[in-house]
Design a protein around this motif. Structure first.
Motif, PDB file in Angstrom:
ATOM      1  N   ALA A   7       0.794  -1.264   0.013  1.00 51.33           N
ATOM      2  CA  ALA A   7       0.042   0.235   0.168  1.00 51.33           C
ATOM      3  C   ALA A   7       0.919   1.197  -0.056  1.00 51.33           C
ATOM      4  N   SER A   8       1.878   1.298   0.816  1.00 52.25           N
ATOM      5  CA  SER A   8       2.738   2.379   0.729  1.00 52.25           C
ATOM      6  C   SER A   8       3.486   2.537  -0.858  1.00 52.25           C
ATOM      7  N   LEU A   9       3.875   1.594  -1.301  1.00 56.72           N
ATOM      8  CA  LEU A   9       4.379   1.525  -2.644  1.00 56.72           C
ATOM      9  C   LEU A   9       3.405   1.979  -3.587  1.00 56.72           C
ATOM     10  N   LEU A  10       2.168   1.777  -3.632  1.00 56.30           N
ATOM     11  CA  LEU A  10       1.210   2.397  -4.456  1.00 56.30           C
ATOM     12  C   LEU A  10       1.081   3.807  -4.239  1.00 56.30           C
ATOM     13  N   ARG A  11       1.295   4.376  -3.105  1.00 51.06           N
ATOM     14  CA  ARG A  11       1.554   5.668  -2.994  1.00 51.06           C
ATOM     15  C   ARG A  11       2.720   6.699  -3.629  1.00 51.06           C
ATOM     16  N   LEU A  12       3.701   5.782  -3.676  1.00 51.38           N
ATOM     17  CA  LEU A  12       4.949   6.256  -4.301  1.00 51.38           C
ATOM     18  C   LEU A  12       4.965   6.250  -5.732  1.00 51.38           C
ATOM     19  N   VAL A  13       4.295   5.314  -6.321  1.00 50.13           N
ATOM     20  CA  VAL A  13       4.857   5.270  -7.731  1.00 50.13           C
ATOM     21  C   VAL A  13       4.000   5.894  -8.787  1.00 50.13           C
ATOM     22  N   SER A  14       4.218   6.117  -9.932  1.00 58.02           N
ATOM     23  CA  SER A  14       3.482   6.968 -10.540  1.00 58.02           C
ATOM     24  C   SER A  14       2.226   6.450 -10.949  1.00 58.02           C
ATOM     25  N   ASN A  15       1.347   7.443 -11.696  1.00 58.52           N
ATOM     26  CA  ASN A  15      -0.231   6.846 -11.826  1.00 58.52           C
ATOM     27  C   ASN A  15      -0.274   5.757 -12.794  1.00 58.52           C
ATOM     28  N   TRP A  16       0.496   5.612 -13.938  1.00 64.67           N
ATOM     29  CA  TRP A  16       0.239   4.616 -14.588  1.00 64.67           C
ATOM     30  C   TRP A  16       0.586   2.962 -14.120  1.00 64.67           C
ATOM     31  N   ALA A  17       1.780   3.224 -13.328  1.00 66.91           N
ATOM     32  CA  ALA A  17       2.530   1.984 -12.411  1.00 66.91           C
ATOM     33  C   ALA A  17       1.374   1.735 -11.319  1.00 66.91           C
ATOM     34  N   ARG A  18       0.590   2.662 -10.772  1.00 67.69           N
ATOM     35  CA  ARG A  18      -0.295   2.401  -9.613  1.00 67.69           C
ATOM     36  C   ARG A  18      -1.662   1.770 -10.305  1.00 67.69           C
ATOM     37  N   VAL A  19      -2.106   2.466 -11.622  1.00 67.01           N
ATOM     38  CA  VAL A  19      -3.249   1.546 -12.119  1.00 67.01           C
ATOM     39  C   VAL A  19      -2.944   0.158 -12.788  1.00 67.01           C
ATOM     40  N   MET A  20      -1.713   0.073 -13.214  1.00 68.39           N
ATOM     41  CA  MET A  20      -1.473  -1.521 -13.466  1.00 68.39           C
ATOM     42  C   MET A  20      -1.316  -2.272 -12.323  1.00 68.39           C
ATOM     43  N   LEU A  21      -0.684  -1.767 -11.206  1.00 65.01           N
ATOM     44  CA  LEU A  21      -0.628  -2.619 -10.055  1.00 65.01           C
ATOM     45  C   LEU A  21      -1.795  -2.994  -9.569  1.00 65.01           C
ATOM     46  N   SER A  22      -2.586  -2.067  -9.604  1.00 63.54           N
ATOM     47  CA  SER A  22      -4.126  -2.168  -8.959  1.00 63.54           C
ATOM     48  C   SER A  22      -4.788  -3.209  -9.831  1.00 63.54           C
ATOM     49  N   VAL A  23      -4.662  -3.186 -11.100  1.00 66.60           N
ATOM     50  CA  VAL A  23      -5.408  -4.260 -11.920  1.00 66.60           C
ATOM     51  C   VAL A  23      -4.959  -5.585 -11.699  1.00 66.60           C
ATOM     52  N   CYS A  24      -3.598  -5.670 -11.476  1.00 67.23           N
ATOM     53  CA  CYS A  24      -2.961  -7.166 -11.252  1.00 67.23           C
ATOM     54  C   CYS A  24      -3.627  -7.482  -9.718  1.00 67.23           C
ATOM     55  N   LEU A  25      -3.598  -6.474  -8.851  1.00 63.92           N
ATOM     56  CA  LEU A  25      -4.122  -7.035  -7.516  1.00 63.92           C
ATOM     57  C   LEU A  25      -5.740  -7.439  -7.470  1.00 63.92           C
ATOM     58  N   VAL A  26      -6.117  -6.560  -8.366  1.00 66.64           N
ATOM     59  CA  VAL A  26      -7.711  -7.040  -8.324  1.00 66.64           C
ATOM     60  C   VAL A  26      -7.673  -8.184  -9.236  1.00 66.64           C
ATOM     61  N   LEU A  27      -7.182  -8.587 -10.198  1.00 67.79           N
ATOM     62  CA  LEU A  27      -7.350  -9.877 -10.770  1.00 67.79           C
ATOM     63  C   LEU A  27      -6.931 -10.993 -10.001  1.00 67.79           C
ATOM     64  N   ILE A  28      -5.814 -11.137  -9.008  1.00 68.71           N
ATOM     65  CA  ILE A  28      -5.532 -11.926  -8.222  1.00 68.71           C
ATOM     66  C   ILE A  28      -6.460 -11.958  -7.186  1.00 68.71           C
ATOM     67  N   TRP A  29      -7.084 -11.314  -6.648  1.00 73.46           N
ATOM     68  CA  TRP A  29      -8.323 -11.120  -5.576  1.00 73.46           C
ATOM     69  C   TRP A  29      -9.477 -11.711  -6.167  1.00 73.46           C
ATOM     70  N   ALA A  30      -9.820 -11.519  -7.572  1.00 74.48           N
ATOM     71  CA  ALA A  30     -11.043 -11.930  -8.290  1.00 74.48           C
ATOM     72  C   ALA A  30     -11.057 -13.481  -8.605  1.00 74.48           C
ATOM     73  N   MET A  31      -9.778 -14.201  -8.846  1.00 75.16           N
ATOM     74  CA  MET A  31      -9.653 -15.345  -9.090  1.00 75.16           C
ATOM     75  C   MET A  31     -10.023 -16.434  -8.285  1.00 75.16           C
ATOM     76  N   PRO A  32     -10.939 -17.387  -8.352  1.00 79.40           N
ATOM     77  CA  PRO A  32     -11.270 -18.554  -7.426  1.00 79.40           C
ATOM     78  C   PRO A  32     -10.260 -18.963  -6.665  1.00 79.40           C
ATOM     79  N   MET A  33     -10.439 -19.467  -5.601  1.00 80.14           N
ATOM     80  CA  MET A  33      -9.360 -19.982  -4.873  1.00 80.14           C
ATOM     81  C   MET A  33      -9.217 -21.462  -5.337  1.00 80.14           C
ATOM     82  N   VAL A  34     -10.278 -22.059  -5.987  1.00 85.33           N
ATOM     83  CA  VAL A  34     -10.068 -23.523  -6.459  1.00 85.33           C
ATOM     84  C   VAL A  34      -9.139 -23.144  -7.831  1.00 85.33           C
ATOM     85  N   SER A  35      -9.189 -22.389  -8.510  1.00 85.27           N
ATOM     86  CA  SER A  35      -8.545 -22.288  -9.573  1.00 85.27           C
ATOM     87  C   SER A  35      -7.040 -21.748  -9.313  1.00 85.27           C
ATOM     88  N   ALA A  36      -6.910 -20.961  -8.291  1.00 85.66           N
ATOM     89  CA  ALA A  36      -5.731 -20.604  -7.815  1.00 85.66           C
ATOM     90  C   ALA A  36      -4.881 -21.570  -7.239  1.00 85.66           C
TER      91      ALA A  36
END
Length: 318
Positions: free
Chosen positions: A111-140
Motif C-alpha cells: 500500500a505504501s508502494l502504491l502511494r509512491l509510484v507514478s499514476n500508470w504504475a499504480r493503475v497497472m499494479l491495482s489491476v493486477c491485484l484486483v485480478l488476483i483477488w477475483a480469481m477463485p481459490m480453486v483455480s488458484a
C-alpha cells in the motif's frame, strides 16, 4: 377561544420533532433489517441444523434409517479428548498467525508502494491485484499445483536450470509436511494480499498531507513517519483487517484440500479439513459437526476478546 386556537399549531409543531426523533431512532434498524433477515434465512437454518447434528450420534446407519440418537455433549467430549484435535488446533493457529502477519506486513508495504509510484504504475499494479483477488481459490490452487508438479512443474525446471540447488526435476514439494504447509501459506498470503493492500491504500488516502509535511519538517524519516503518523491513524482499519484475516485463515479449506487433502500423514490438516474428514471420510457426521461448532465458538470468543481489548485500549470506540 383565541388562545386555544393559537396553542394548537404550537403543539403540532412541537410534536413533529418528537415524532421525527422517534422515527430516527428506528431508522438504523430499518436499514439493517433486510440484511439481517437475509443473513438469518441463508445461514440461520444451516447453523441450527449443525448445532442439532453435533449432539446426535449421526453415522452411516442414520442416512438409511433417519434415526440419530441424542448423545448430548458426547461428541464434544470425544473430540476434545482426542490428541489429534489438539495437534490440528495448534497447526491451525500456526498457519493463521503466519498468514495474518505476512499479509499485514506485505500489505502495508505494498500500500505504501502504491502511494509512491507514478499514476500508470499504480493503475497497472491495482489491476493486477484486483485480478488476483477475483480469481477463485480453486483455480488458484490448481495453478499452484501445476507450478510445483514434480515432473512437469515450472518451478522445478527453473531451479534445475539455475544449477545452484542441484537437480529438482523430480522433487515432490507436497511429500514433505513442512514444505507443503509452507507452500499453502504462501498461496493463502498471495491470494489475500490484494484485499489488505487495496484497503490500506484507500485508508492512507484519507490521511491529511499536512501531517506528512509536518513530520518531514521535524526531520522524521519514512520509518518514523510510518510509526508515529501512519500506523496510529490506520489503527481502526488494521484492527478490522486483522480480525477478518484471522477468521478467513482459520476457516480456509480449499487450498488445503485441493493441494494435499490434509496430507502427507495429516501434516497439513487444519480444523476445516479435520471436520470434513471426520464427517465425510469417517462418516461420523456428529463428530464433524462438533468440530465445526468448536471452531465457531473459538473464533467467536477470540473476536469478542479482541474487540474488547481494542475498545479498552482506545484504538476503536464502541
Amino acid at each position: 377561544m383565541t388562545s386555544l386556537t393559537q396553542a394548537a399549531p404550537t403543539t403540532a409543531r412541537t410534536g413533529q420533532p418528537v415524532r421525527g426523533r422517534r422515527l430516527a431512532r428506528f431508522t438504523p434498524y430499518g436499514l439493517i433489517g433486510p440484511a439481517v433477515i437475509a443473513f438469518a434465512a441463508v445461514l440461520g437454518y444451516p447453523l441450527v441444523r449443525l448445532v442439532w447434528l453435533s449432539v446426535q450420534d449421526f453415522g452411516p446407519r442414520s442416512l438409511f434409517t433417519g434415526e440419530a440418537p441424542f448423545v448430548g455433549l458426547g461428541n464434544f467430549s470425544r473430540v476434545l479428548g482426542d490428541a489429534d484435535f489438539w495437534h490440528v488446533l495448534l497447526r491451525t493457529l500456526i498457519v493463521s498467525v503466519g498468514c495474518v502477519v505476512s499479509m499485514m506486513v506485505l500489505g502495508f508495504l505494498l500500500a505504501s508502494l502504491l502511494r509512491l509510484v507514478s499514476n500508470w504504475a499504480r493503475v497497472m499494479l491495482s489491476v493486477c491485484l484486483v485480478l488476483i483477488w477475483a480469481m477463485p481459490m480453486v483455480s488458484a490452487s490448481m495453478i499452484w499445483r501445476w507450478l510445483f508438479e514434480p515432473q512437469y512443474g515450472v518451478l522445478n525446471w527453473v531451479i534445475t536450470q539455475l544449477h545452484v540447488f542441484g537437480d529438482f526435476s523430480a522433487h515432490d514439494w507436497f511429500s514433505s509436511p513442512g514444505q507443503a504447509l509452507f507452500l499453502i501459506i504462501v498461496l493463502i498470503v498471495w491470494k489475500g494480499l490484494p484485499f489488505i493492500a487495496l484497503t490500506l491504500y484507500a485508508a492512507m488516502g484519507q490521511i491529511p498531507d499536512d501531517l506528512y509535511e509536518a513530520s518531514a519538517l521535524d526531520g522524521a524519516g519514512r520509518w518514523s513517519t510510518a510509526r508515529h503518523v501512519t500506523l496510529p491513524i490506520l489503527g481502526p482499519v488494521l484492527a478490522v483487517l486483522v480480525l477478518l484475516e484471522v477468521i478467513w485463515s482459520v476457516n480456509s479449506f480449499t487450498p488445503f484440500w485441493v493441494l494435499t487433502q490434509g496430507g502427507p500423514d495429516g501434516g497439513t490438516t487444519t480444523l476445516g479439513v479435520y471436520s470434513y474428514l471426520e464427517a465425510f471420510t469417517r462418516n461420523d457426521y456428529g463428530g464433524g459437526a462438533a468440530i465445526a461448532i468448536v471452531t465457531v465458538v473459538l473464533l467467536a470468543v477470540l473476536a469478542v476478546l479482541y474487540v474488547r481489548r481494542l475498545i479498552a485500549s482506545g484504538e476503536v470506540t464502541a
